[in-house]
Write a protein that holds these residues in place. Structure first.
Motif, PDB file in Angstrom:
ATOM      1  N   GLN A 331       0.846  -1.191   0.000  1.00  0.00           N
ATOM      2  CA  GLN A 331       0.000   0.000   0.000  1.00  0.00           C
ATOM      3  C   GLN A 331       0.882   1.241   0.000  1.00  0.00           C
ATOM      4  N   LEU A 332       0.519   2.188  -0.859  1.00  0.00           N
ATOM      5  CA  LEU A 332       1.232   3.453  -0.951  1.00  0.00           C
ATOM      6  C   LEU A 332       0.343   4.553  -0.388  1.00  0.00           C
ATOM      7  N   LYS A 333       0.843   5.252   0.617  1.00  0.00           N
ATOM      8  CA  LYS A 333       0.149   6.403   1.175  1.00  0.00           C
ATOM      9  C   LYS A 333       0.965   7.656   0.861  1.00  0.00           C
ATOM     10  N   MET A 334       0.281   8.679   0.373  1.00  0.00           N
ATOM     11  CA  MET A 334       0.967   9.912  -0.008  1.00  0.00           C
ATOM     12  C   MET A 334       0.208  11.106   0.574  1.00  0.00           C
ATOM     13  N   TYR A 335       0.986  12.092   1.060  1.00  0.00           N
ATOM     14  CA  TYR A 335       0.412  13.332   1.558  1.00  0.00           C
ATOM     15  C   TYR A 335       1.127  14.502   0.865  1.00  0.00           C
ATOM     16  N   PHE A 336       0.358  15.516   0.526  1.00  0.00           N
ATOM     17  CA  PHE A 336       0.877  16.581  -0.321  1.00  0.00           C
ATOM     18  C   PHE A 336       0.786  17.939   0.364  1.00  0.00           C
ATOM     19  N   GLU A 337       1.712  18.803  -0.023  1.00  0.00           N
ATOM     20  CA  GLU A 337       1.648  20.216   0.316  1.00  0.00           C
ATOM     21  C   GLU A 337       2.008  21.017  -0.929  1.00  0.00           C
ATOM     22  N   GLY A 338       1.314  22.134  -1.121  1.00  0.00           N
ATOM     23  CA  GLY A 338       1.599  22.976  -2.283  1.00  0.00           C
ATOM     24  C   GLY A 338       0.436  23.001  -3.246  1.00  0.00           C
ATOM     25  N   GLN A 339       0.669  23.557  -4.429  1.00  0.00           N
ATOM     26  CA  GLN A 339      -0.386  23.675  -5.409  1.00  0.00           C
ATOM     27  C   GLN A 339       0.202  23.819  -6.817  1.00  0.00           C
ATOM     28  N   GLU A 340      -0.685  23.637  -7.802  1.00  0.00           N
ATOM     29  CA  GLU A 340      -0.355  23.848  -9.211  1.00  0.00           C
ATOM     30  C   GLU A 340      -1.332  24.869  -9.771  1.00  0.00           C
ATOM     31  N   VAL A 341      -0.807  25.854 -10.504  1.00  0.00           N
ATOM     32  CA  VAL A 341      -1.631  26.884 -11.131  1.00  0.00           C
ATOM     33  C   VAL A 341      -1.157  27.032 -12.575  1.00  0.00           C
ATOM     34  N   ASP A 342      -2.048  26.755 -13.534  1.00  0.00           N
ATOM     35  CA  ASP A 342      -1.723  26.827 -14.951  1.00  0.00           C
ATOM     36  C   ASP A 342      -2.727  27.727 -15.668  1.00  0.00           C
ATOM     37  N   ALA A 343      -2.274  28.357 -16.733  1.00  0.00           N
ATOM     38  CA  ALA A 343      -3.154  29.191 -17.562  1.00  0.00           C
ATOM     39  C   ALA A 343      -2.689  29.092 -19.008  1.00  0.00           C
ATOM     40  N   PHE A 344      -3.651  28.871 -19.904  1.00  0.00           N
ATOM     41  CA  PHE A 344      -3.371  28.767 -21.329  1.00  0.00           C
ATOM     42  C   PHE A 344      -4.378  29.640 -22.076  1.00  0.00           C
ATOM     43  N   THR A 345      -3.892  30.610 -22.814  1.00  0.00           N
ATOM     44  CA  THR A 345      -4.748  31.483 -23.613  1.00  0.00           C
ATOM     45  C   THR A 345      -4.310  31.389 -25.064  1.00  0.00           C
ATOM     46  N   THR A 346      -5.222  30.951 -25.925  1.00  0.00           N
ATOM     47  CA  THR A 346      -4.907  30.817 -27.347  1.00  0.00           C
ATOM     48  C   THR A 346      -5.910  31.610 -28.168  1.00  0.00           C
ATOM     49  N   MET A 347      -5.432  32.149 -29.280  1.00  0.00           N
ATOM     50  CA  MET A 347      -6.274  32.900 -30.219  1.00  0.00           C
ATOM     51  C   MET A 347      -5.951  32.467 -31.636  1.00  0.00           C
ATOM     52  N   THR A 348      -6.988  32.304 -32.434  1.00  0.00           N
ATOM     53  CA  THR A 348      -6.844  31.957 -33.843  1.00  0.00           C
ATOM     54  C   THR A 348      -7.756  32.852 -34.669  1.00  0.00           C
ATOM     55  N   GLY A 349      -7.228  33.378 -35.761  1.00  0.00           N
ATOM     56  CA  GLY A 349      -8.027  34.190 -36.660  1.00  0.00           C
ATOM     57  C   GLY A 349      -7.640  33.902 -38.097  1.00  0.00           C
ATOM     58  N   ALA A 350      -8.628  33.856 -38.990  1.00  0.00           N
ATOM     59  CA  ALA A 350      -8.357  33.579 -40.401  1.00  0.00           C
ATOM     60  C   ALA A 350      -9.334  34.361 -41.257  1.00  0.00           C
ATOM     61  N   LEU A 351      -8.806  35.031 -42.268  1.00  0.00           N
ATOM     62  CA  LEU A 351      -9.605  35.802 -43.232  1.00  0.00           C
ATOM     63  C   LEU A 351      -9.423  35.156 -44.595  1.00  0.00           C
ATOM     64  N   ALA A 352     -10.545  34.809 -45.253  1.00  0.00           N
ATOM     65  CA  ALA A 352     -10.483  34.090 -46.524  1.00  0.00           C
ATOM     66  C   ALA A 352     -11.314  34.797 -47.583  1.00  0.00           C
ATOM     67  N   PHE A 353     -10.781  34.840 -48.811  1.00  0.00           N
ATOM     68  CA  PHE A 353     -11.504  35.317 -49.980  1.00  0.00           C
ATOM     69  C   PHE A 353     -11.648  34.139 -50.943  1.00  0.00           C
ATOM     70  N   ASP A 354     -12.898  33.814 -51.295  1.00  0.00           N
ATOM     71  CA  ASP A 354     -13.170  32.723 -52.237  1.00  0.00           C
ATOM     72  C   ASP A 354     -13.847  33.301 -53.475  1.00  0.00           C
ATOM     73  N   TYR A 355     -13.260  33.023 -54.632  1.00  0.00           N
ATOM     74  CA  TYR A 355     -13.754  33.592 -55.884  1.00  0.00           C
ATOM     75  C   TYR A 355     -14.068  32.460 -56.862  1.00  0.00           C
ATOM     76  N   GLN A 356     -15.352  32.341 -57.248  1.00  0.00           N
ATOM     77  CA  GLN A 356     -15.784  31.349 -58.231  1.00  0.00           C
ATOM     78  C   GLN A 356     -15.659  31.993 -59.607  1.00  0.00           C
ATOM     79  N   ALA A 357     -14.452  31.905 -60.183  1.00  0.00           N
ATOM     80  CA  ALA A 357     -14.178  32.597 -61.435  1.00  0.00           C
ATOM     81  C   ALA A 357     -15.038  32.084 -62.574  1.00  0.00           C
ATOM     82  N   SER A 358     -15.324  30.800 -62.589  1.00  0.00           N
ATOM     83  CA  SER A 358     -16.174  30.200 -63.603  1.00  0.00           C
ATOM     84  C   SER A 358     -16.752  28.917 -63.039  1.00  0.00           C
ATOM     85  N   GLU A 359     -17.501  28.230 -63.869  1.00  0.00           N
ATOM     86  CA  GLU A 359     -18.066  26.962 -63.426  1.00  0.00           C
ATOM     87  C   GLU A 359     -16.984  25.978 -63.033  1.00  0.00           C
TER      88      GLU A 359
END
Length: 815
Positions: A331-359
């Motif tokens: 049996q494994l017994k574990m006791y902890f002290e402390g903490q973990e604090v994480d932050a992830f901020t992501t941004m994505t942007g895309a601008l597209a021009f679609d041109y149907q030149a012909s059939e």
């Protein structure tokens, strides 16, 4: 060479000044009971163009003017219907169609994308995502049940394909390559994936041998398209894990359209089933929008934007785990002290021009940008006790700890910060001829990465720091990196798909070439790719396929960083030769449609960058130090095992190994004679030999409003070894991953059913409520190991288990 990414936009935009005449065809598709039908295929007979209806049964299709066309409306469960139309220039014609239920056997080839079927791609139904019972809430849960795909973590959206790593998979949304945060090390931190399932209209996935139009990675390609709404509406979803809101709209002129979504998730409820008890505080927020506007009848501009803010705070308290054997129960017994604090901020942007030149000709320009700001900090002290448990039957202390075998402490510290941006500009084109279609593209990309990473771990066993010295207090692991890097990449592709009659059948060939250049290594890569398909004129509806190609994966940030934090300036691209032989068979059983897809493959791997895996964190060696291979067999059967609802079964058998260059170790016999041993080929970290995925649906007899949804995942054990050790030591096997998730749903409102004004469901189109039992068998699956040492110096690998059984309730409403 510094690439001016945005400077190419004006020049490419000038190439789109051509004009052609066209009209717009739109309308609604319903059944004989006036119920709206979604995902009805709307195609032009004999032409490579088409669309599908949305959840309201609406569609919109642009056609060249003054040319007669036959518009085909089809689905698996309805009769194929044709309508002849001729549009004038600028005309908007409404064509509403009522489809009859199918009463005769029709080949399924009539109702699916023929070109997709003749490639290594497979099309998935995005509607099923809303009913699949699973813990993460991410769209990738559907991918994990496919053949060739493996995953042993229900909290993560990451997956391995045919022996590749998590970083070998391409993901596109509306043609934009999607990136993940870099510092994620566990499924608990991961949160929401980029893909918002409520906004998805089509899904294509290839497990290998994919076309040249897809990028430079070695394993798979996932191609997502978002909806283009034709009316106003939305959806609300809420569960014990969080909620989402989706709003969509279309202007009266049908020129402006948008679809936007907001998602919030907190998996605290499911994390509380982990063995380590403590205060979990995960919060994940995602905002996304896709906007389109028709500047002219031929020119459309669209914008895709995403903002994701993920935070994870964890204050651990204690853990008790039993392990060992019947003869020696520990049996494994574990006791902890402390903490973990994480932050992830992501941004994505895309601008597209679609041109149907012909059939025949369509031109596109896309400019996109991705940024990520990541912070991972923790200071956690762990004290552990290894105790022997009394297993003697009849003993008064049965099950109690009777002897202490070891005690120790370790302290983990991290201050990891990373900021990265990826900007790109690209041009794509598509030309459709009488018997062939040509696609091409050119892309310029710039990456800027800044990191400042510092983490270490100090181990103390029985009062001595490990590794032990008599002069200093040492740490068992230390990592430090401070890098700033800006690089440029250029890539291009050209591919042609040609179809000819052959031996009373149809022969299809897609041949393409892809080239890329990276100024960091000054590598110029050329990647040829070929796909052959033959559909014989048999009574059985079968397609035989063969794909091959030479795939390169230029290193990105993580692959080029060594274990001591230094960037390798001599890093080269990893290489993979794909050989894929497969068949696609549509057939009828019990009078219902089914599909069997089977593929066998071999991948020769060269100049690999070896790695190890801890949870979902990949730790690379930072050098091209291995060669390897992957070989296997995949199959999937899907269809209406129960009439009217789709289910599938998939099986994968695979073996992947690698040979680390110049690795060896020395052993000595009792007389002191030394022998040099060369490990040779060893299992790669992704060597999961057998995978089984099942998704099954059923409903109560006589009352299809009540449905059952079952998902089963099985994966044989993955290799593992001691931390921070040589790769040849990682040959032990985890126990197999086994998970069963069960869901029950009740339809509250069917599409087309009307309620009087004032009724709570008057403005609701579709609604249902579901209850899910996640991890039905309460299986304690293993994700990694905790390594502890007793008084004798013996190390024990104690399993870190994933989530236990949980019940979830979900409400989904469409309006």
């Amino acid at each position: 060479m510094k690439i001016k990414i945005l400077s190419v936009l004006p020049m490419l935009f000038l190439s789109m000044t051509m004009h052609a005449q066209e009209g717009t065809l739109f309308g609604k598709v319903t059944d004989t009971n006036n119920h709206s039908l979604d995902l009805i295929n709307v195609t032009i007979k004999g032409e490579p163009m088409g669309t599908s209806t949305n959840e309201s049964g609406d569609y919109q299709l642009k056609l060249p003017a003054n040319i007669p066309f036959k518009v085909v409306f089809s689905s698996v469960n309805h009769q194929l219907t044709e309508r002849s139309v001729i549009l004038k220039n600028g005309q908007k014609m409404e064509l509403n169609v009522v489809l009859e239920p199918k009463t005769e056997e029709l080949s399924q080839i009539d109702v699916e994308d023929k070109q997709v079927r003749k490639s290594t791609l497979q099309r998935l139904d995005p509607r099923l995502m809303s009913v699949i019972p699973e813990a993460s809430g991410n769209f990738e849960a559907m991918i994990k049940t496919l053949p060739g795909v493996s995953s042993n973590n229900e909290l993560s959206s990451q997956y391995s394909v045919r022996g590749g790593s998590f970083d070998e998979n391409l993901v596109y949304v509306n043609g934009i390559e999607i990136y993940r945060p870099f510092l994620i090390r566990s499924g608990q931190q991961e949160g929401l994936s980029f893909i918002n399932s409520e906004m998805v209209s089509s899904v294509l996935f290839s497990a290998g041998g994919f076309d040249a139009r897809y990028g430079d990675k070695m394993s798979s390609a996932l191609d997502i398209k978002y909806k283009k709404p034709t009316e106003w509406g939305g959806a609300i979803s809420a569960s014990l894990f969080g909620g989402s809101l989706m709003i969509q709209g279309d202007s009266k002129s049908h020129r402006f359209r948008h679809i936007s979504g907001v998602r919030y998730k907190s998996n605290r409820y499911v994390l509380n089933s982990l063995e380590t008890q403590g205060d979990y505080d995960p919060r994940f927020l995602d905002v996304q929008t896709f906007i389109g506007y028709d500047i002219t009848d031929k020119l459309e501009v669209s914008f895709l934007g995403n903002l994701a803010k993920n935070s994870y705070k964890f204050v651990p308290q204690d853990r008790v785990t039993s392990f060992g054997t019947i003869q020696q129960s520990l049996q494994l017994k574990m006791y902890f002290e402390g903490q973990e604090v994480d932050a992830f901020t992501t941004m994505t942007g895309a601008l597209a021009f679609d041109y149907q030149a012909s059939e025949q000709l369509k031109l596109s320009i896309i400019a996109s940008a991705f940024s990520t700001d990541e912070r991972e900090t923790f200071d956690i002290q762990t004290q552990y006790w290894i105790n022997q448990v009394d297993t003697e039957l009849g003993s008064e202390t049965l099950g109690d700890s009777v002897a202490n075998l070891g005690v120790g402490t370790y302290l983990e510290h991290a201050r990891n910060y990373l900021y990265a941006t990826v900007m790109s500009a690209e041009h794509k084109g598509f030309y459709s001829g009488e018997r062939n279609s040509i696609q091409w593209g050119v892309k310029a990309q710039q990456e800027h990465i800044e990191d400042n990473l510092r983490e270490w771990q100090m181990n103390d066993s029985s009062g001595y720091s490990r590794p032990y010295t008599d002069s200093i207090v040492s740490v068992s692991y230390f990592f430090k990196a401070k890098n700033k890097l800006t690089t440029n990449r250029v890539s291009a592709y050209l591919q042609d798909t040609y179809t000819v009659p052959l031996f009373n059948g149809e022969f299809n060939i897609t041949a393409g070439i892809r080239t890329s250049y990276w100024d960091y290594t000054q590598e110029l890569l050329v990647s040829p790719r070929v796909n052959l398909a033959f559909k014989p004129d048999w009574e059985q509806d079968m397609v035989f396929k063969f794909s091959t190609g030479y795939y390169y994966q230029p290193a990105f940030y993580k692959e080029m960083r060594s274990r001591n934090g230094v960037l390798n300036q001599d890093i080269q691209s990893q290489k993979s030769l794909h050989l894929v032989l497969g068949t696609d068979y549509n057939f009828k059983a019990w009078g219902r449609p089914f599909k069997l897809v089977a593929e066998t493959y071999y991948k020769k791997l060269e100049d690999l960058i070896s790695y190890s895996v801890d949870n979902v964190r990949i730790i690379y060696s930072g050098k091209n130090d291995a060669d390897g291979y992957a070989a296997g067999f995949d199959m999937k059967v899907n269809g209406e095992f129960v009439k009217g609802v789709d289910s599938w079964f998939s099986l994968s058998i695979m073996k992947t190994e690698e040979d680390i260059r110049d690795d060896s170790y020395i052993t000595a016999d009792d007389d002191g004679n030394q022998t040099v041993n060369y490990p040779g080929y060893i299992p790669r970290p992704s060597d999961q030999r057998v995978n089984v995925g099942v998704f099954f649906q059923d409903y109560f007899p006589g009352n299809p409003d009540y449905k059952m949804h079952l998902q089963i995942n099985f994966g044989s054990g993955l290799p593992f070894g001691p931390p921070n050790s040589e790769r040849y030591l990682a040959t032990a096997r985890m126990k197999s991953y086994q998970r069963v998730d069960l869901g029950f749903s009740k339809i509250l409102k069917k599409p087309g059913k009307e309620y009087p004004k004032g009724h709570i469901l008057h403005h609701v189109k579709d609604a249902w409520i579901s209850a899910e039992v996640l991890n039905l068998m309460d299986r304690q699956n293993t994700i990694s190991h905790e390594w502890v040492t007793d008084f004798q110096g013996q190390e024990y690998a104690v399993e870190n288990s994933l989530t236990g059984r949980r019940v979830n309730v979900k409400l989904s409403v469409y309006f």
